[in-house]
Enzyme design. Structure first.
Site, PDB file in Angstrom:
ATOM      1  N   GLU A 192      48.328 -11.666   0.781  1.00  0.00           N
ATOM      2  CA  GLU A 192      47.747 -10.453   1.387  1.00  0.00           C
ATOM      3  C   GLU A 192      47.861  -9.212   0.486  1.00  0.00           C
ATOM      4  OE1 GLU A 192      48.215 -11.587   6.027  1.00  0.00           O
ATOM      5  OE2 GLU A 192      49.728 -10.276   5.227  1.00  0.00           O
ATOM      6  N   GLU A 385      45.505 -18.378   6.346  1.00  0.00           N
ATOM      7  CA  GLU A 385      46.333 -18.207   7.547  1.00  0.00           C
ATOM      8  C   GLU A 385      45.454 -17.933   8.749  1.00  0.00           C
ATOM      9  OE1 GLU A 385      49.451 -15.223   7.394  1.00  0.00           O
ATOM     10  OE2 GLU A 385      49.923 -15.772   5.326  1.00  0.00           O
TER      11      GLU A 385
HETATM   12  C1  BG6 Z   1      50.609 -12.487   7.854  1.00  0.00           C
HETATM   13  C2  BG6 Z   1      51.743 -12.819   6.935  1.00  0.00           C
HETATM   14  O1  BG6 Z   1      50.324 -11.146   7.696  1.00  0.00           O
HETATM   15  O2  BG6 Z   1      50.801 -12.637   9.223  1.00  0.00           O
HETATM   16  C3  BG6 Z   1      52.797 -13.772   7.496  1.00  0.00           C
HETATM   17  O3  BG6 Z   1      51.275 -13.317   5.708  1.00  0.00           O
HETATM   18  C4  BG6 Z   1      53.040 -13.444   8.952  1.00  0.00           C
HETATM   19  O4  BG6 Z   1      53.951 -13.662   6.720  1.00  0.00           O
HETATM   20  C5  BG6 Z   1      51.726 -13.593   9.722  1.00  0.00           C
HETATM   21  O5  BG6 Z   1      54.064 -14.177   9.550  1.00  0.00           O
HETATM   22  C6  BG6 Z   1      51.874 -13.361  11.209  1.00  0.00           C
HETATM   23  O6  BG6 Z   1      52.478 -12.126  11.445  1.00  0.00           O
HETATM   24  P1  BG6 Z   1      53.744 -11.986  12.386  1.00  0.00           P
HETATM   25  O7  BG6 Z   1      54.186 -10.578  12.244  1.00  0.00           O
HETATM   26  O8  BG6 Z   1      53.288 -12.327  13.748  1.00  0.00           O
HETATM   27  O9  BG6 Z   1      54.751 -12.961  11.875  1.00  0.00           O
END
Ligand code: BG6
Length: 487
Positions: A192, A385
Site C-alpha cells: 500500500e 487484499e
Molecule cells: C490493509 C493492510 O490496509 O488492510 C493490512 O495492508 C490490514 O495490513 C488490512 O490488516 C485490514 O485492515 P485492519 O485495520 O482491519 O487490519
C-alpha cells in the site's frame, strides 16, 4: 470472450510478518516500528477507533522502548506464526491454497537496517518457509516491506526522511533476491504505497507529534520510497530475469456523490491524489502533471537528485495490485455523512451496507476498480487484499458459522469473474487475513478476517489453536471448482 477464471488463476490468501509472526526478539530479529505500537485491551469499541489511540507519539514511544511487555504490544506476539508455520502451511494445503502472500520482516534480515552482513537465521527462516510452500504446491507472493522497518533506521537516520534509508533498502532488496529468489514467484517492494499519506507512521515512520509531521516531509519520504521501489525493480530484473515485480496501493475507489459537475470533478481529483498518483509513478514511470497543481497549492517542494527521474522512468513495475475493502463517495457538499474506512474516514454511500467497523461493502466496486486499473495501465492485475473484518462466535462444539464472510467473499469473487469476462488480465486474488491475525488499524484480535480461526483474545491470551470456520470449507470448494461453485 473469457467465460471465467483461467485454469491457473491464483486463488490465495495473504498475511504479513508483523501481524502474524510474533517472536519479536527471537532469531536475531531487531526491534521494528510495529513492535512499538501500543494497544490497551481494555479500550472500548469506540476508543479503539480513535486516531490518537491508533497512532504513536513520543510519550508512548519512550514507554515502549522501556518494556518487554507483549499484552499491550500485540505486534510482538502476533499469532505465533513464527513457530507454527509448518502446521499452518499444512492447513493451507488442505484448503487448496494456490498462492500465499506474506511479507519478509526487514529487521529479521538486517536487525538494525544498516548492518554490514545479513542475519543468517532470518534468511534461513524465510527460505524454509517459502520452500515449505513450494513443497506443498503453493506459490509464493512476497511483500518486501509491509509497514515494519528496523527501528534503528528511524532513530539514527530519520527513517524514510533520509536518502540513507534508500541505500539500506536497496541492499536489503538485493539480499532477498539473491538468497530467496529461487523460492519466490511474485515480488512486491511496498505494501500500500499510499499509506505514507494516510497513515504517516505506518507508511513513512513519522510520529504524530513529530515537529516535521507535514505534507512536505511526507512527500519527500514518498519520493525516497519511489526511488527505493525503482531500485528494487531494477535489481529484480537484473538478478531474477523472468520473475514479476509489482506495485500496490490501498484502493479508495470513489464515486461522485451526485451527477452535479462539482461532485464529478471532486471525484476525479480524489482519485488522482489518493490513488493514481502512486501507481502512475510506479507503472507509467513519471510524476503525473496533475500533481504539480497539488504541490503548488500545498506548498510542497520535493528535492530530487540528478538521475532520479531517469531511474523512475526506466524501472517500471510488471504488474499492478491493490487492496480493496470498500468504496466511498466524493462531494464538495458540506455536512455529508461520514463513515469509517481503511486508513481514512470516508463519505457515506446510501446504497451500501457497512461492516461492523463501518467499512462500506461494495462488490460491484471491485469490478469497477479492476476495469479502471486495467484500462489505465494495461498491465496484469493482482487483487492483493480483500476480505471482511468481523467478530466471530465459537459454538459449544467448536464450529464457527461465518455466513457473513462467505457472503462477502462470494459477492466479490462473482464480480472479479465479471471483470475477467470484461477482459481484465487478472493474475490472482489473495484474500486478506486468510488466517486470523492482529488487526493493523485497531490492533485488536477481535476483528477477524480469516477462514482459519486462531484462539487468542485481545490481550494475547488463548491456546493459539487453529480451527476451520465454515468459510474454510466454502473457499476450499470455490478453489477446487476454479471459482465456479460459489453456492
Ligand atoms: C490493509 C493492510 O490496509 O488492510 C493490512 O495492508 C490490514 O495490513 C488490512 O490488516 C485490514 O485492515 P485492519 O485495520 O482491519 O487490519
Amino acid at each position: 470472450m473469457k467465460q471465467g477464471f483461467d485454469q491457473d488463476f491464483l486463488f490465495g490468501g495473504a498475511i504479513c510478518s508483523s501481524q502474524a509472526e510474533g517472536a519479536y526478539k527471537e532469531g536475531g530479529k531487531g526491534l521494528d516500528t510495529q513492535d512499538l505500537r501500543y494497544f490497551d485491551p481494555a479500550w472500548t469499541k469506540d476508543e479503539r477507533k480513535l486516531i490518537p489511540n491508533r497512532r504513536l507519539n513520543h510519550p508512548k514511544l519512550e514507554a515502549a522502548l522501556q518494556t518487554d511487555d507483549t499484552s499491550h504490544y500485540p505486534f510482538r506476539h502476533g499469532i505465533d506464526f513464527y513457530h507454527r508455520w509448518e502446521s499452518d502451511l499444512d492447513l493451507f494445503q488442505e484448503m487448496g491454497l494456490r498462492i500465499f502472500r506474506t511479507s519478509v520482516c526487514w529487521a529479521r534480515i538486517y536487525p538494525h537496517g544498516d548492518d554490514e552482513k545479513p542475519n543468517e537465521e532470518g534468511l534461513k527462516y524465510y527460505h524454509d518457509l517459502f520452500a515449505g510452500c513450494q513443497k506443498r504446491g503453493i506459490k509464493v507472493f512476497v511483500t518486501m516491506l509491509h509497514y515494519n522497518i528496523p527501528w534503528h533506521l528511524v532513530e539514527k537516520y530519520g527513517g524514510w526522511r533520509s536518502r540513507e534509508t534508500v541505500k539500506f533498502y536497496e541492499k536489503y532488496a538485493r539480499t532477498l533476491f539473491a538468497r530467496l529468489g529461487d523460492t519466490v514467484d511474485y515480488w512486491l517492494p511496498f505494501n500500500e504505497f499510499n499509506a505514507g499519506k494516510f497513515n504517516p507512521y505506518n507508511g513513512v515512520c513519522i510520529l504524530d507529534d513529530d515537529a516535521d509531521n507535514t505534507q512536505d516531509t511526507i512527500f519527500q519520504c514518498l519520493h525516497h520510497q519511489f526511488i527505493a521501489n525503482a531500485l528494487a525493480v531494477k535489481a529484480c530484473h537484473e538478478m531474477l530475469p523472468g520473475k514479476m515485480i509489482g506495485g500496490m496501493i490501498a484502493r479508495f475507489t470513489s464515486y461522485p456523490a451526485t451527477c452535479k459537475p462539482e461532485d464529478v470533478m471532486q471525484s476525479i481529483t480524489d482519485e488522482q491524489y489518493s490513488n493514481w498518483f502512486y501507481l502512475d509513478v510506479m507503472a507509467r514511470g513519471k510524476y503525473p502533471s496533475y500533481m504539480e497543481r497539488f504541490f503548488d497549492h500545498s506548498g510542497v517542494t520535493i528535492k530530487m537528485e540528478p538521475g532520479d527521474k531517469e531511474l523512475i522512468a526506466e524501472n517500471t513495475v510488471d504488474f499492478v495490485s491493490f487492496s480493496y475493502y470498500f468504496s466511498q463517495v466524493s462531494t464538495t457538499q458540506n455536512g455529508w455523512e461520514k463513515t469509517e474506512g481503511n486508513l481514512i474516514m470516508s463519505n457515506k454511500n446510501p446504497y451500501l451496507k457497512s461492516s461492523e467497523w463501518g467499512w462500506q461493502m461494495d462488490p460491484i466496486g471491485l469490478r469497477v476498480t479492476l476495469n479502471q486499473v486495467y484500462d489505465r495501465y494495461q498491465l496484469p492485475v493482482f487483487v492483493a487484499e480483500n476480505g471482511l473484518g468481523a467478530i466471530d462466535h465459537v459454538e459449544a462444539d467448536g464450529s464457527i458459522h461465518d455466513s457473513y464472510r462467505i457472503e462477502y467473499l462470494r459477492e466479490h469473487i462473482k464480480q472479479m469473474k465479471e471483470a475477467v469476462k470484461d477482459g481484465v488480465e487478472l493474475l490472482g486474488y489473495t484474500m486478506w487475513g486468510f488466517i486470523d491475525v492482529v488487526s493493523c488499524g485497531s490492533m485488536e484480535m477481535s476483528k477477524r478476517y480469516g477462514v482459519i480461526y486462531v484462539d487468542q483474545d485481545d490481550a494475547g491470551n488463548g491456546t493459539l489453536e487453529r480451527s476451520r470456520k465454515d468459510s474454510f470449507y466454502w473457499y476450499q470448494k470455490c478453489i477446487a471448482s476454479n471459482g465456479e461453485d460459489l453456492a
